[in-house]
Design a protein around this motif. Structure first.
Motif, PDB file in Angstrom:
ATOM      1  N   VAL A  87      44.405 -52.243 -18.479  1.00 46.40           N
ATOM      2  CA  VAL A  87      45.250 -51.720 -19.557  1.00 46.40           C
ATOM      3  C   VAL A  87      46.026 -50.519 -19.042  1.00 46.40           C
ATOM      4  N   TRP A  88      47.356 -50.550 -19.229  1.00 54.08           N
ATOM      5  CA  TRP A  88      48.219 -49.398 -18.951  1.00 54.08           C
ATOM      6  C   TRP A  88      48.659 -48.834 -20.301  1.00 54.08           C
ATOM      7  N   ASN A  89      48.376 -47.578 -20.552  1.00 52.18           N
ATOM      8  CA  ASN A  89      48.661 -46.971 -21.847  1.00 52.18           C
ATOM      9  C   ASN A  89      50.086 -46.408 -21.919  1.00 52.18           C
ATOM     10  N   ASN A  90      50.640 -46.476 -23.111  1.00 53.20           N
ATOM     11  CA  ASN A  90      51.913 -45.803 -23.451  1.00 53.20           C
ATOM     12  C   ASN A  90      53.066 -46.229 -22.551  1.00 53.20           C
ATOM     13  N   ASN A 147      48.673 -53.800 -27.090  1.00 54.61           N
ATOM     14  CA  ASN A 147      47.812 -53.152 -28.087  1.00 54.61           C
ATOM     15  C   ASN A 147      46.522 -53.927 -28.333  1.00 54.61           C
ATOM     16  N   THR A 197      56.722 -48.248 -28.016  1.00 57.86           N
ATOM     17  CA  THR A 197      55.738 -47.812 -27.022  1.00 57.86           C
ATOM     18  C   THR A 197      54.433 -48.546 -27.287  1.00 57.86           C
ATOM     19  N   TYR A 198      53.898 -49.218 -26.239  1.00 56.60           N
ATOM     20  CA  TYR A 198      52.722 -50.066 -26.401  1.00 56.60           C
ATOM     21  C   TYR A 198      51.712 -49.784 -25.281  1.00 56.60           C
ATOM     22  N   ASN A 199      50.490 -50.212 -25.523  1.00 51.14           N
ATOM     23  CA  ASN A 199      49.487 -50.325 -24.465  1.00 51.14           C
ATOM     24  C   ASN A 199      49.535 -51.747 -23.938  1.00 51.14           C
TER      25      ASN A 199
END
Length: 846
Positions: free
Chosen positions: A665-668, A697, A730-732
């Protein structure tokens, strides 16, 4: 509720003929200050609706016409004023004194007059090849009869409740005084000429300078009548016109004071409202106004009347009476019983319905009976805008989404704009740019007699809500906002809103409609626009900055850019401009990237001569401006994956070994624009290969599986990809190993498609036919959106986007419609893809 079925008293008639004529007399209510609240005690309660008596057959229309014409012919030789027998039952006949008669052809006649020997009585009867309509009214004995005909022309007469034909017992209240001289002067030579919507489909005339009523209408027992002038000043004419104009602003109708304008419209698309205080004692003694229901479509210029010249009370009465001519019934109450509600029994509300008595409240609206104990709940807007009267609504003047937002006009630091909220669900979007600093904006409806209660919402360029601005309660319809904003582009949404609780002390946004203007300031600066267009080559001549947005010809002209008048343009890095040969983004197009174009003469981009050719354009984020390579050191990893930094995108260095069950998971991660993105994976595998999936998300948005081949070696790299559609935001971002195992070198996300430098787009007739063959209905929709198409919808995929372009519903198979009951009210876009056909986009309202 359709015209003719309102509980306050319309008679249902066969659909092919006009609804039975209904005479309405509006109580003239007027007072000052708190005295208005005391008037309710003097109002007579509406009579209880009694079931109509059995209909009595009068035979065919032709036979009835011959019978009445023979009676007139025989009688006229013996007396100056003939009489006719008006049979209403097997054993009951009235003697009708004919004050006016007209031969309408071999099978038609118009008769109007009074019942002989019966005071306060009248009758009117029209029989022609369009049908039969008419009534008999006996005011003193509270009796009324109506005439109708079926499809075969068989005529019946029926006794009905008199309150379904004419409203009685609504005298002027004590204390009302007309302005000195009203209704006494001779006709004026000229009246100030005003028009609310020149060229509209229909017309309403406020006739204030006297009127010669011809014989043959339902008024004055069929006799001619000379109505005196209202003797109003130009200022009062202007004020009354403003009130009525704003009430009818949402519709395709021109409210005018000009007789010549009125006469340019066909008879079945116009209504004369005679304002003549001196006529009340003749036309309708003691009344404030009077109208025949549905008479807008009579095609014989039957007018309605107002007997007050005060701008507020007379204007409210004019809108009320014209509303009756367009099929509306009274807005009253069941408890306490009253024919016209004034809302004066509730001192906390500033509102009353137009079809009640709106003299005492600063805000009046069209209504659907949402207030407490309403006597009827007919939908005023639907009735007036329906096919019966052929008016309809005005066209939407501004986009309901940011994608088509209208740029506010700029003059230095000053901003300005305006528009119209013409439907309950309408929302108008505007864009503006600022160099950073304090932004001040005011949004105002008309200066007096406004209907639109305004709420404004301010959004960032990426759709984030900055704030909602509303001045609530007390009849405060306008709004102001002040915000300290950074440099960039922003969006302003204008909407009509509610106030308080409709059932107690307020109103819903149903009738909160009308015009508005925007004024204010925002600091100019380098960020005034993502592109600048110039009148002449080499970036000379008039220069106009443009923020991101779509600009039709009207939008360009509002900013001072003429049609076919752009010769060069600059474009900021990361943006592009699409120029279109025709309005509304059609015809040949040219895409200009951040390099700009110093001269569109013999265009250097290779698409022929584009000088002075642009009619509409779009400013948008460049299609290939976004690319993001994701590395393991920025990710959260589970299930024991070995993590290494990716320092060599060309090979060798692993990001890590991915095994079945691993989740990264890569955030933001910010996706700047809505559109198509390509997700690429650079992998190496031994013998197994496998399957990888991606989501946003934590699985809230699924992108599905991508097959990973066996590359035959752990350092034998290959790239696989998947294309997805994504809304800006903006998503995870996450990837999940469904099966297999491999080395993962990098993950890259790129905005799909390079910017086209030049395109000459031509749509074939067959392609256009296929696209246009898809229809969505009903529109507006409540629960289920249905689709009608010339081609099969089997296997089709659909996506529904909100006004910000966010996907709110998607699925497969639209053959039996789409359930939209869970959507909030607003404007939406349906994107439909069916096998073998071009994608189709349709807008609908919920």
């Amino acid at each position: 509720m359709e015209p003719g079925t309102g509980p306050s008293g319309c008679i249902s008639c066969p659909a092919e003929y006009p609804t039975t004529t209904i005479l309405h007399v509006m109580k003239k209510l007027y007072s000052y200050g708190m005295g208005a609240a005391l008037l309710l005690s003097g109002l007579a309660a509406p009579a209880q609706n009694r079931p109509a008596a059995p209909a009595f057959s009068l035979g065919s229309r032709q036979a009835l016409v011959r019978q009445l014409q023979a009676q007139v012919a025989a009688d006229i030789a013996q007396r100056a004023v003939p009489t006719v027998e008006l049979r209403v039952a097997a054993s009951q006949i009235f003697s009708g004194k004919v004050n006016h008669r007209q031969d309408l052809g071999k099978t038609g006649a118009l008769l109007a007059g009074e019942i002989q020997g019966v005071p306060n009585s009248s009758f009117v009867l029209r029989m022609d090849d369009q049908g039969v309509e008419g009534n008999i009214v006996l005011k003193n004995t509270r009796q009324a009869y109506t005439y109708t005909a079926d499809r075969q022309g068989n005529v019946v007469v029926q006794q009905v409740d008199i309150h379904k034909v004419i409203c009685l017992d609504y005298d002027k209240p004590a204390g009302y005084q007309e302005p000195a001289g009203a209704g006494t002067a001779a006709n004026r030579a000229a009246v100030v000429s005003l028009q609310s919507y020149p060229g509209a489909r229909g017309c309403i005339l406020l006739d204030v300078d006297g009127y010669a009523l011809p014989a043959g209408t339902g008024w004055n027992n069929g006799n001619a009548y000379n109505a005196p002038s209202a003797n109003m000043t130009d200022a009062n004419v202007q004020a009354m016109w403003e009130l009525v104009s704003e009430d009818f602003r949402p519709f395709h109708v021109n409210v005018t004071t000009d007789e010549n304008v009125f006469n340019s419209y066909p008879k079945n698309m116009r209504m004369r409202c005679v304002v003549s205080p001196g006529s009340g004692s003749t036309i309708a003694p003691g009344a404030g106004g009077v109208a025949y229901l549905t008479s807008f479509r009579y095609n014989d210029d039957t007018p309605c009347w107002v007997f007050m010249s005060d701008p507020k009370s007379g204007g409210e009465a004019a809108s009320h009476e014209v509303g009756h001519t367009l099929g509306l019934s009274h807005d009253g109450r069941l408890n306490p019983k009253e024919e016209y509600t004034t809302n004066s029994n509730n001192p906390n509300t500033v509102w009353a319905p137009i079809m009640g008595a709106g003299y005492y409240k600063p805000v009046t609206h069209w209504s659907r009976g949402e207030y407490s104990s309403a006597s009827q709940t007919e939908d005023d807007l639907v009735i007036m805008a329906g096919a019966t009267y052929n008016l309809g609504y005005r066209a939407d003047d501004h986009s309901n989404a940011v994608s088509g937002a209208t740029a506010l006009a700029r003059n230095g630091n000053s901003l300005s704009g305006g528009g119209l909220i013409e439907r309950t669900a309408d929302q108008d979007y505007f864009s503006f740019s600022t160099g950073g600093g304090t932004v001040n904006l005011s949004v105002n409806t008309v200066g007096r007699y406004g209907n639109l209660d305004i709420v404004a919402r301010l959004f960032t360029g990426s759709g984030g809500l900055i704030g909602t601005f509303y001045t609530g309660g007390g009849g405060n319809l306008n709004v102001s906002l002040s915000a300290n904003l950074g440099a960039g582009t922003y969006y302003l949404q204008i909407d009509g809103t509610s106030s308080g609780n409709p059932a107690t002390d307020g109103y819903s946004d149903y009738g909160s409609l009308g015009s508005f203007s925007i004024s204010g300031s925002a600091p100019a600066g380098g960020a005034a626009g993502e592109a600048t267009v110039y009148k002449d080559c080499n970036y000379t001549g008039t220069a106009v900055p443009l923020p991101v947005g779509d600009y039709s010809l009207a939008a360009l002209q509002s900013r001072g850019i003429l049609n076919d008048d752009i010769s060069s343009l600059r474009v900021n890095s990361g943006y592009e401009v699409v120029l279109y040969e025709n309005d509304t983004y059609s015809g040949a197009s040219l895409t200009v990237g951040s390099a700009g174009n110093s001269c569109l003469v013999n265009n250097a981009l290779g698409a022929s001569n584009w000088n002075d050719k642009t009619t509409s354009l779009r400013v948008r984020t460049a299609a290939a401006a976004f690319s993001r390579q994701l590395e393991a050191e920025a990710a959260n990893v589970n299930n024991g994956m070995t993590v290494e930094a990716c320092t060599d995108a060309g090979g060798g260095q692993n990001m890590g070994y991915v095994d079945a069950g691993d989740y990264l998971v890569w955030n933001n991660i910010n996706f700047p624009t809505t559109g198509t993105y390509t997700i690429e994976y650079r992998v190496a595998s031994g013998a197994s290969g496998g399957t990888i999936s991606a989501d946003l998300n934590a699985g809230a948005i699924q992108f599905g599986n991508t097959a990973i081949p066996a590359t035959g070696g752990w350092q034998s790299w290959t790239t696989v990809s998947k294309t997805v559609t994504l809304n800006a935001g903006t998503y995870n971002f996450g990837i999940y190993a469904q099966s297999g195992g491999w080395n993962l070198n990098w993950v890259r996300i790129t905005r799909a498609g390079a910017a086209r430098m030049a395109t000459a787009e031509a749509t074939t007739k067959e392609q256009a036919d296929a696209t246009d063959a898809v229809e969505v209905y009903p529109n507006p929709v409540t629960d289920r959106l249905l689709l009608r198409a010339a081609h099969s919808l089997t296997g089709s995929q659909y996506q529904i986007l909100d006004s910000w372009g966010r996907t709110v519903l998607s699925g497969a198979g639209a053959t039996h419609g789409i359930d939209v009951s869970g959507l909030q009210p607003g404007m939406y876009v349906l994107r439909l893809l069916s096998a073998g056909n071009k994608p189709v986009t349709r807008r609908f309202q919920k």
